[in-house]
Design an enzyme around this catalytic site. Structure first.
Site, short mmCIF file in Angstrom:
data_model
loop_
_atom_site.label_atom_id
_atom_site.label_comp_id
_atom_site.label_asym_id
_atom_site.label_seq_id
_atom_site.Cartn_x
_atom_site.Cartn_y
_atom_site.Cartn_z
N ASP A 68 0.88 -1.17 0.00
CA ASP A 68 0.00 0.00 0.00
C ASP A 68 0.91 1.21 0.00
O ASP A 68 1.83 1.32 0.81
CB ASP A 68 -0.94 0.02 1.22
CG ASP A 68 -2.09 0.98 0.94
OD1 ASP A 68 -2.91 0.69 0.04
OD2 ASP A 68 -2.17 2.05 1.57
N ASP A 160 4.51 9.61 -10.65
CA ASP A 160 5.93 9.67 -11.06
C ASP A 160 6.29 10.92 -11.88
O ASP A 160 7.35 11.51 -11.65
CB ASP A 160 6.32 8.42 -11.86
CG ASP A 160 6.68 7.25 -10.96
OD1 ASP A 160 7.08 7.48 -9.81
OD2 ASP A 160 6.56 6.10 -11.41
P1 ITT Z 1 -3.62 -2.23 -5.40
O1 ITT Z 1 -4.35 -1.83 -4.15
O2 ITT Z 1 -4.37 -3.24 -6.22
O3 ITT Z 1 -2.21 -2.64 -5.14
P2 ITT Z 1 -3.80 0.60 -6.01
O4 ITT Z 1 -3.39 1.43 -7.17
O5 ITT Z 1 -5.21 0.77 -5.50
O6 ITT Z 1 -3.51 -0.93 -6.37
P3 ITT Z 1 -2.76 1.79 -3.58
O7 ITT Z 1 -4.09 1.83 -2.92
O8 ITT Z 1 -1.58 1.37 -2.79
O9 ITT Z 1 -2.78 0.82 -4.85
O10 ITT Z 1 -2.51 3.22 -4.21
C1 ITT Z 1 -1.24 3.61 -4.59
C2 ITT Z 1 -1.32 4.87 -5.42
O11 ITT Z 1 -0.21 5.71 -5.03
C3 ITT Z 1 -1.12 4.54 -6.90
O12 ITT Z 1 -2.35 4.43 -7.54
C4 ITT Z 1 -0.28 5.71 -7.39
O13 ITT Z 1 -1.13 6.73 -7.79
C5 ITT Z 1 0.49 6.16 -6.15
N1 ITT Z 1 1.84 5.58 -6.16
C6 ITT Z 1 2.33 4.61 -5.34
N2 ITT Z 1 3.58 4.28 -5.67
C7 ITT Z 1 3.90 5.05 -6.72
C8 ITT Z 1 5.06 5.16 -7.52
O14 ITT Z 1 6.12 4.38 -7.34
N3 ITT Z 1 5.04 6.04 -8.51
C9 ITT Z 1 3.97 6.82 -8.73
N4 ITT Z 1 2.84 6.76 -8.04
C10 ITT Z 1 2.79 5.88 -7.02
#
Ligand code: ITT
Length: 202
Positions: A68, A160
């Site tokens: 997350d 990003d």
């Molecule tokens: P899962 O729960 O299925 O893993 P999700 O996209 O809903 O997918 P999250 O709730 O953890 O996952 O949300 C993470 C968000 O944070 C993601 O949609 C990106 O917008 C941002 N994010 C996280 N890591 C990132 C990265 O390395 N680069 C850019 N944005 C990132």
């Protein structure tokens, strides 16, 4: 070979987690496209990572790894934070616009007029590994940077293009994947849980 399921529907995360886990010798499986959405009702990155990993581990009877993550902007008291993926849910998508692009548009709107010296931000990643016997591992790592005024670069995903790594003077979207995986919140959290995993196995 140990089998592990990556509990994510996010293709950007998957692209960053699958190869390193395979290189470490794991047999990696992913969720099917029609796998149900898991409700993320935790109040922290850690809670949500554990919710996802526990759900998939119990459902598929296999070691599950979940992340997350999100972007925390200091000027916004840590928003969008755990709501990063759903930040622009109150925005109407423009024609051809993706959810990630709408999130970035909303963040730029909200940060309009805020000068560079007040645009510190950090990516956060909580990575959880849950085992069928009930063991759990968790690590939380960050990657600090600055929020730009406009998008730069085409690699990566999510926020990003707006996130500047000040040491390299490149955004997450201007870096090669291998460079990002040498510095990012996700890479550091993955490394920490893998180290803990190895210790468990000794
Ligand atoms: P899962 O729960 O299925 O893993 P999700 O996209 O809903 O997918 P999250 O709730 O953890 O996952 O949300 C993470 C968000 O944070 C993601 O949609 C990106 O917008 C941002 N994010 C996280 N890591 C990132 C990265 O390395 N680069 C850019 N944005 C990132």
């Amino acid at each position: 070979m140990k089998k592990v399921i990556i509990a994510t529907k996010n293709k950007g995360k998957l692209a960053e987690l699958e190869a390193p886990l395979k290189e470490l010798g794991f047999c990696v499986e992913t969720l099917s496209a029609d796998y149900p959405e898991i409700e993320e009702n935790g109040t922290s990155f850690e809670e949500n990572a554990l919710i996802k990993a526990r759900f998939v581990c119990r459902d598929l009877h296999c070691i599950a790894i979940a992340d997350d993550s999100g972007l925390c902007v200091e000027y916004l008291n840590g928003a969008p934070g755990i709501f990063s993926a759903r930040y622009a849910n109150d925005y109407t998508l423009l024609p051809g616009e993706t959810k990630d692009q709408a999130n970035n548009r909303k963040l730029l709107d909200i940060m309009q007029g805020v000068p560079m010296e007040k645009r510190q931000c950090a990516f956060h990643c909580a990575m959880a590994v849950v085992f069928p016997d009930g063991k759990e591992l968790i690590a939380h790592k960050t990657w600090e940077g600055r929020l730009l005024f406009e998008e730069r670069g085409k690699n990566g995903f999510g926020y990003d293009p707006l996130f500047l790594d000040e040491e390299l003077q490149l955004t997450g979207a201007q870096m090669e994947k291998s460079v990002k995986m040498g510095r990012s919140h996700r890479a550091k959290a993955l490394q920490a849980v893998i180290e803990a995993f190895r210790t468990l196995e000794k």
